[in-house]
Design an enzyme around this catalytic site. Structure first.
Site, PDB file in Angstrom:
ATOM      1  N   ARG A 254       2.519  -0.421   3.148  1.00 35.20           N
ATOM      2  CA  ARG A 254       1.639  -0.359   4.310  1.00 35.20           C
ATOM      3  C   ARG A 254       1.251  -1.791   4.677  1.00 35.20           C
ATOM      4  O   ARG A 254       1.006  -2.634   3.802  1.00 35.20           O
ATOM      5  CB  ARG A 254       0.376   0.453   3.988  1.00 35.20           C
ATOM      6  CG  ARG A 254       0.613   1.965   3.952  1.00 35.20           C
ATOM      7  CD  ARG A 254       0.829   2.536   5.346  1.00 35.20           C
ATOM      8  NE  ARG A 254       0.967   4.003   5.376  1.00 35.20           N
ATOM      9  CZ  ARG A 254       2.142   4.630   5.273  1.00 35.20           C
ATOM     10  NH1 ARG A 254       3.248   3.931   5.088  1.00 35.20           N
ATOM     11  NH2 ARG A 254       2.190   5.950   5.319  1.00 35.20           N
ATOM     12  N   GLU A 283      -0.355  -2.131  13.224  1.00 34.49           N
ATOM     13  CA  GLU A 283       0.755  -1.523  13.969  1.00 34.49           C
ATOM     14  C   GLU A 283       0.246  -0.844  15.249  1.00 34.49           C
ATOM     15  O   GLU A 283      -0.845  -0.263  15.246  1.00 34.49           O
ATOM     16  CB  GLU A 283       1.465  -0.506  13.076  1.00 34.49           C
ATOM     17  CG  GLU A 283       2.331  -1.175  12.026  1.00 34.49           C
ATOM     18  CD  GLU A 283       3.123  -0.193  11.195  1.00 34.49           C
ATOM     19  OE1 GLU A 283       3.489   0.882  11.690  1.00 34.49           O
ATOM     20  OE2 GLU A 283       3.350  -0.501  10.028  1.00 34.49           O
ATOM     21  N   HIS A 301       8.771  -0.293  11.110  1.00 38.69           N
ATOM     22  CA  HIS A 301       8.401   0.851  10.272  1.00 38.69           C
ATOM     23  C   HIS A 301       9.521   1.895  10.236  1.00 38.69           C
ATOM     24  O   HIS A 301       9.317   3.070  10.557  1.00 38.69           O
ATOM     25  CB  HIS A 301       7.115   1.486  10.817  1.00 38.69           C
ATOM     26  CG  HIS A 301       6.345   2.224   9.760  1.00 38.69           C
ATOM     27  ND1 HIS A 301       4.967   2.235   9.685  1.00 38.69           N
ATOM     28  CD2 HIS A 301       6.758   3.002   8.740  1.00 38.69           C
ATOM     29  CE1 HIS A 301       4.577   3.004   8.665  1.00 38.69           C
ATOM     30  NE2 HIS A 301       5.648   3.487   8.084  1.00 38.69           N
TER      31      HIS A 301
HETATM   32  N1  LIG Z   1       7.445   2.011   5.332  1.00 34.17           N
HETATM   33  C1  LIG Z   1       7.673   3.305   5.261  1.00 34.17           C
HETATM   34  O1  LIG Z   1       8.246   3.925   6.154  1.00 34.17           O
HETATM   35  C2  LIG Z   1       7.224   4.044   4.045  1.00 34.17           C
HETATM   36  C3  LIG Z   1       6.126   3.616   3.323  1.00 34.17           C
HETATM   37  N2  LIG Z   1       5.717   4.296   2.224  1.00 34.17           N
HETATM   38  C4  LIG Z   1       4.542   3.822   1.496  1.00 34.17           C
HETATM   39  O2  LIG Z   1       4.893   3.643   0.129  1.00 34.17           O
HETATM   40  C5  LIG Z   1       3.847   4.150  -0.676  1.00 34.17           C
HETATM   41  C6  LIG Z   1       4.388   4.533  -2.035  1.00 34.17           C
HETATM   42  O3  LIG Z   1       5.156   5.718  -1.941  1.00 34.17           O
HETATM   43  P1  LIG Z   1       5.646   6.396  -3.297  1.00 34.17           P
HETATM   44  O4  LIG Z   1       6.373   5.397  -4.126  1.00 34.17           O
HETATM   45  O5  LIG Z   1       6.290   7.688  -2.946  1.00 34.17           O
HETATM   46  O6  LIG Z   1       4.220   6.699  -3.980  1.00 34.17           O
HETATM   47  P2  LIG Z   1       3.887   6.797  -5.526  1.00 34.17           P
HETATM   48  O7  LIG Z   1       2.537   7.430  -5.597  1.00 34.17           O
HETATM   49  O8  LIG Z   1       5.014   7.378  -6.267  1.00 34.17           O
HETATM   50  O9  LIG Z   1       3.781   5.265  -6.002  1.00 34.17           O
HETATM   51  C7  LIG Z   1       2.682   4.457  -5.666  1.00 34.17           C
HETATM   52  C8  LIG Z   1       2.385   3.608  -6.901  1.00 34.17           C
HETATM   53  O10 LIG Z   1       1.338   2.678  -6.586  1.00 34.17           O
HETATM   54  C9  LIG Z   1       0.595   2.501  -7.765  1.00 34.17           C
HETATM   55  N3  LIG Z   1      -0.701   1.880  -7.463  1.00 34.17           N
HETATM   56  C10 LIG Z   1      -1.790   2.453  -6.904  1.00 34.17           C
HETATM   57  N4  LIG Z   1      -2.790   1.546  -6.833  1.00 34.17           N
HETATM   58  C11 LIG Z   1      -2.299   0.368  -7.329  1.00 34.17           C
HETATM   59  C12 LIG Z   1      -2.820  -0.927  -7.523  1.00 34.17           C
HETATM   60  N5  LIG Z   1      -4.096  -1.203  -7.177  1.00 34.17           N
HETATM   61  N6  LIG Z   1      -2.036  -1.896  -8.068  1.00 34.17           N
HETATM   62  C13 LIG Z   1      -0.755  -1.598  -8.421  1.00 34.17           C
HETATM   63  N7  LIG Z   1      -0.188  -0.370  -8.270  1.00 34.17           N
HETATM   64  C14 LIG Z   1      -0.966   0.588  -7.737  1.00 34.17           C
HETATM   65  C15 LIG Z   1       0.453   3.906  -8.330  1.00 34.17           C
HETATM   66  O11 LIG Z   1       0.076   3.877  -9.688  1.00 34.17           O
HETATM   67  C16 LIG Z   1       1.866   4.445  -8.107  1.00 34.17           C
HETATM   68  O12 LIG Z   1       2.697   4.208  -9.225  1.00 34.17           O
HETATM   69  C17 LIG Z   1       3.275   5.305   0.126  1.00 34.17           C
HETATM   70  O13 LIG Z   1       1.934   5.591  -0.238  1.00 34.17           O
HETATM   71  C18 LIG Z   1       3.382   4.797   1.550  1.00 34.17           C
HETATM   72  O14 LIG Z   1       2.198   4.125   1.915  1.00 34.17           O
HETATM   73  C19 LIG Z   1       6.389   5.399   1.753  1.00 34.17           C
HETATM   74  C20 LIG Z   1       7.492   5.868   2.443  1.00 34.17           C
HETATM   75  C21 LIG Z   1       7.976   5.231   3.647  1.00 34.17           C
HETATM   76  O1  LIG Z   2       6.269   8.240   4.495  1.00 32.19           O
HETATM   77  C1  LIG Z   2       5.487   7.304   4.810  1.00 32.19           C
HETATM   78  O2  LIG Z   2       4.451   6.990   4.172  1.00 32.19           O
HETATM   79  C2  LIG Z   2       5.826   6.532   6.028  1.00 32.19           C
HETATM   80  O3  LIG Z   2       5.315   5.465   6.225  1.00 32.19           O
HETATM   81  C3  LIG Z   2       6.790   7.087   7.017  1.00 32.19           C
HETATM   82  O4  LIG Z   2       7.986   7.333   6.444  1.00 32.19           O
END
Ligand SMILES: NC(=O)C1=CN([C@@H]2O[C@H](COP(=O)(O)OP(=O)(O)OC[C@H]3O[C@@H](n4cnc5c(N)ncnc54)[C@H](O)[C@@H]3O)[C@@H](O)[C@H]2O)C=CC1
Ligand SMILES: O=C(O)C(=O)CO
Length: 363
Positions: A254, A283, A301
Site C-alpha cells: 500500500r 492514489e 496499482h
Molecule cells: N498492489 C496490489 O495490487 C496488491 C496489494 N496487496 C497488499 O499486500 C498486503 C499483503 O497481502 P498478503 O501477503 O496476502 O497478506 P498477509 O496477511 O499474508 O501478509 C502480510 C504480512 O505482514 C506482516 N506484518 C503486519 N504488520 C507488520 C509490521 N508492522 N512489520 C512487519 N510485518 C508486518 C504480517 O505478519 C503478515 O505476515 C495486503 O494487505 C495488501 O495491502 C495485496 C494484493 C495486491
Molecule cells: O488485493 C489488494 O489488496 C489490492 O490492492 C488489489 O488487488
C-alpha cells in the site's frame, strides 16, 4: 439532487439484491449470483474510486436499513473498510486472499528487475532515437545474483516474492515480520542444500531482529505488509537514510507504507537509489516530483492484474456475499481458496474469506 448513475441489471426478478460498485472481469461471478436467485446490479460508471470514508458508517448503516447482510472487498487488503462500522451494523466484510498471491509477487519481481536494470529509462532512450550503438557505460544497473533481498512482511505475497528472487536469481534472504516465516525458511534451506550438493554456492536466509537490519543489509527491499497504524510511513526519512545508496526499493503493498514526499527527496539526492512502485500514498495521484524521477519505475496499482487472478477475485467476492445470503459458514482456510476457483466445479457451500468472522445467525 444526486446525479443518476448507470446500472446494468442481471436477473431482474431475482429474490436477493446484490450491488456491485464496478464491473468485474469474467462472467462466472455473475452466473454464480444469478443462478442462485440473485438480482445483480452492476454500477457501470467509469470512475467510482471509493475511499475508506465511503466504506464506513454511512454505507453500512444504509446497507443495514435496506436489510443488507454482507459486503465484499474485491481485494485482499481491506484497510479501505471501516470494519468496526460494519460490526456495529451487523454486516459481514469479505475479502479475496490467496488468489492473487503469485500474481502480485510476480509484479513485485517485475518492478525489481525493471528498476535494477533501468528498463524504462532504456526503453524511452530507444524510442527517442538516442541509441547510437553499444557503449560500456550505457544504462549500467545492478546484478541480483548472490546479492541480498530484503522482505518486510513475509506473509503470503512476501514469501512468494522472496522465493521468486531466491530460486530465480539465487539471492540471499533477510526478512522482517512479526511472525516467523517457517515455511519460507524451510524452502530456502532445502534449496541451499540442493545448490551445495550440486557444487554451487548455497543461498541463505536470516530473520532480522529489527526492520532496520533489513534496510541496512539488503541490496533489494520489497514491502509486503498489511497497511495499519504500525506500518503507516514505515519507510520514513530516517529509514531511507540507512539503506544502501544504490539499493532498489519495491512497493506493491500500500502506498502509505512509504512517506512518499520523503522518498522523492531521497530519489533526488541519490540518483543510484531506485524504486519500483505499484501503489502510492494518495492514489490516484503521485506526490509532486515523483513523475520526473528517472530512478523511479511507476505503474498504476496493477500488481493483481492477471486475467486468472482478477476473475478469481471477482468469484471470491461474489461467493462471500452469496455465502452470507445462503447462511453458509466461513471457509476454514482463506489461504487455500482453490476449491472455489475451479470453473466447472460447484463451489463449496462456504464464504471464502470473511474478515470480521460474523456468524450467519447474527445477520
Ligand atoms: N498492489 C496490489 O495490487 C496488491 C496489494 N496487496 C497488499 O499486500 C498486503 C499483503 O497481502 P498478503 O501477503 O496476502 O497478506 P498477509 O496477511 O499474508 O501478509 C502480510 C504480512 O505482514 C506482516 N506484518 C503486519 N504488520 C507488520 C509490521 N508492522 N512489520 C512487519 N510485518 C508486518 C504480517 O505478519 C503478515 O505476515 C495486503 O494487505 C495488501 O495491502 C495485496 C494484493 C495486491
Ligand atoms: O488485493 C489488494 O489488496 C489490492 O490492492 C488489489 O488487488
Amino acid at each position: 439532487m444526486a446525479k443518476p448513475i448507470s446500472i446494468e441489471v442481471w436477473n431482474p426478478s431475482g429474490k436477493y439484491r446484490v450491488v456491485s460498485t464496478k464491473s468485474m472481469p469474467g462472467t462466472r461471478w455473475i452466473r454464480l449470483l444469478t443462478d442462485n436467485d440473485c438480482r445483480l446490479e452492476i454500477c457501470t460508471e467509469a470512475k467510482t474510486i471509493l475511499s475508506v470514508d465511503d466504506w464506513g458508517e454511512v454505507l453500512f448503516s444504509a446497507l443495514k436499513r435496506a436489510g443488507g447482510t454482507a459486503f465484499s472487498n474485491m481485494a485482499v487488503g481491506y484497510n479501505n473498510v471501516d470494519v468496526e462500522a460494519a460490526n456495529r451494523n451487523g454486516i459481514a466484510v469479505g475479502n479475496t486472499p490467496g488468489v492473487l498471491t503469485e500474481t502480485t509477487a510476480e509484479l513485485a519481481a517485475s518492478l525489481t528487475l525493471a528498476a535494477a536494470r533501468r528498463i524504462v529509462e532504456a526503453d524511452q532512450f530507444m524510442r527517442a532515437g538516442l541509441y547510437e550503438g553499444w557503449l560500456p557505460h550505457l544504462f549500467v544497473g545492478n546484478l541480483l545474483k548472490g546479492q541480498t533481498v530484503g522482505v518486510i512482511g513475509a506473509g503470503r505475497i512476501g514469501s512468494a516474492y522472496a522465493r521468486m528472487m531466491i530460486e530465480g536469481f539465487k539471492m540471499n534472504l533477510i526478512y522482517y515480520d512479526l511472525y516467523q516465516a517457517t515455511r519460507l525458511e524451510k524452502f530456502v534451506t532445502a534449496y541451499g542444500q540442493f545448490l551445495k550438493a550440486n557444487g554451487e554456492q548455497p543461498v541463505t536466509w536470516k530473520r532480522a531482529a529489527t526492520m532496520e537490519d533489513v534496510l541496512r543489509e539488503a541490496d533489494v527491499i520489497s514491502l509486503h505488509p498489511v497497511l495499519d497504524k504500525t506500518t503507516y510511513h514505515l519507510i520514513n526519512p530516517e529509514r531511507l537514510a540507512i539503506m544502501k545508496k544504490d539499493a532498489v526499493l519495491v512497493n506493491a503493498s500500500r502506498g502509505p507504507v512509504i512517506d512518499e514526499v520523503a522518498l522523492v527527496e531521497h530519489l533526488k539526492a541519490n540518483p543510484m537509489f531506485r524504486v519500483g512502485l505499484d501503489v502510492f500514498e494518495d492514489e490516484p495521484y503521485m506526490k509532486p516530483g515523483l513523475a520526473d524521477m528517472k530512478n523511479a519505475v511507476v505503474v498504476p496499482h496493477i500488481a493483481s492484474a492477471s486475467k486468472w487472478t482478477r476473475e478469481g477475485m471477482a468469484t471470491l467476492a461474489a461467493l462471500n456475499v452469496l455465502g452470507k445470503i445462503k447462511g453458509y459458514p466461513v471457509w476454514g482456510n482463506p489461504n487455500q481458496v482453490e476449491p472455489f476457483l475451479k470453473e466447472s466445479a460447484t463451489p463449496p457451500p462456504a464464504c471464502p474469506s470473511i474478515v470480521n468472522g460474523m456468524p450467519s445467525s447474527k445477520l
